[in-house]
Write an enzyme that holds these catalytic residues in place. Structure first.
Site, PDB file in Angstrom:
ATOM      1  N   ASP A 178      -0.560   4.711   1.001  1.00  0.00           N
ATOM      2  CA  ASP A 178      -0.670   5.774   2.298  1.00  0.00           C
ATOM      3  C   ASP A 178      -0.637   5.168   3.618  1.00  0.00           C
ATOM      4  OD1 ASP A 178      -1.190   8.125   0.455  1.00  0.00           O
ATOM      5  OD2 ASP A 178      -3.244   7.219   0.172  1.00  0.00           O
ATOM      6  N   ASP A 215       0.914  -1.169   0.146  1.00  0.00           N
ATOM      7  CA  ASP A 215       0.009  -0.015   0.080  1.00  0.00           C
ATOM      8  C   ASP A 215       0.815   1.268   0.039  1.00  0.00           C
ATOM      9  OD1 ASP A 215      -2.268   1.626   0.205  1.00  0.00           O
ATOM     10  OD2 ASP A 215      -2.264   1.502   2.322  1.00  0.00           O
TER      11      ASP A 215
END
Length: 324
Positions: free
Chosen positions: A127, A125
């Site tokens: 963020d 991922d």
């Protein structure tokens, strides 16, 4: 020619393979005749090709009267084919280890950088895992809307609940944030991520799988290339919470990649991917993400919490295949 062959780095592997040993009799090796022919073409190079089931070394020499034959061997047909492929493409390497288009790596006796085992695919991922998105967003919200929030308030990763506004209003504010320097230059790498991912990239095929929207795809790619150069093989965007366009779930993207592991901070995505058999490392940096504190992830056998990138780097990716 014999001296040239001995000194060529790609042929040294042949010399390092044992001719005979007590545990591996000479008869177990498949010997092949190798024709070494010379011509007066003037080219200083030689080529290795396989023809008629044998390795063919074609070289060049100024003396056209010489025609010689030599012997070499390979353990099996597959090694011959792989050796040819390796000669055709020497362009891609990671820290001296050859990696081909299929993401193969490993060690083969006699060929210290020869590909052997397929790399495991790990999805990562963006963020709160690679960059501090919420901190930058909070600075924008404070200056633009005079609303002061800290990361500790985000008990869920749904901004409209924290800001006490509609979902549409929250989406609008986030897209407004995308146009500002708070987003473009205000997001910094999570401490330890760069070092850990460079280490993992030697053992895994890393791909970005983010819920970020298509509208910020170009900027995200540039940000990743700046802070994580050469780390990721692919980048995929789910386009979640977008003002337009279709979205794609993380589990769908991960399954299409053949990902065995997802590193993510969002419990919803963690459970979604774990339910389809993908191991998840739930990233809760320094135990500071309130949205990670849910019973559902703590109880799932395929979800493991990690609190920094050092804890990720020390894990053994070879065991992730079997779910360990």
């Amino acid at each position: 020619m014999a001296s040239l062959a001995r000194n060529d780095p790609f042929l040294k592997g042949f010399h390092s393979l044992p001719l005979q040993s007590p545990t591996r009799p000479q008869s177990s090796l498949l010997f092949r005749n190798v024709n070494v022919s010379f011509d007066n073409s003037g080219s200083p190079d030689f080529r290795i090709n396989r023809g008629g089931g044998a390795l063919m070394l074609k070289g060049c020499c100024s003396d056209s009267s010489r025609d010689q034959k030599a012997r070499a061997f390979a353990p099996n047909n597959q090694l011959v084919r792989d050796f040819e492929a390796r000669l055709e493409d020497r362009s891609t390497s990671i820290n001296g280890r050859f990696v081909d288009d299929h993401g193969l790596c490993g060690m083969l006796p006699g060929f210290p950088d020869f590909p052997l085992t397929e790399k495991i695919v790990v999805a990562v991922d963006v963020d709160e895992v690679l960059g501090n998105f919420v901190s930058a967003l909070n600075r924008f919200i404070a200056d633009r809307y005079s609303l002061n929030h800290s990361v500790s308030e985000y008990h869920v990763y749904e901004f409209f609940r924290i800001w006490n506004c509609s979902r549409d209003e929250a989406d609008f504010r986030v897209h407004e944030f995308f146009k500002t320097p708070y987003f473009k230059t205000g997001i910094y790498p999570i401490p330890g991520a760069q070092k850990a991912l460079h280490k993992l990239s030697r053992l895994c095929k890393l791909s970005v799988v983010t819920s970020r929207q298509n509208v910020i795809k170009d900027h995200t790619v540039k940000w990743l290339e700046k802070h994580y150069p050469g780390v990721f093989h692919e980048m995929h965007f789910g386009n979640h919470f977008a003002l337009d366009g279709e979205s794609k779930s993380k589990s769908e993207i991960c399954r299409s990649l053949g990902a065995k592991v997802l590193i993510d901070d969002n419990p919803r995505y963690a459970i979604e991917c774990a339910e389809v058999g993908i191991r998840v490392l739930l990233f809760d940096y320094e135990n500071s993400y309130p949205w990670c504190k849910t019973d559902s992830v703590d109880q799932h056998p395929l979800v493991t919490k990690v609190h920094n990138w050092d804890q990720v780097a020390v894990r053994r990716p070879t065991k992730w295949r079997s779910g360990v």
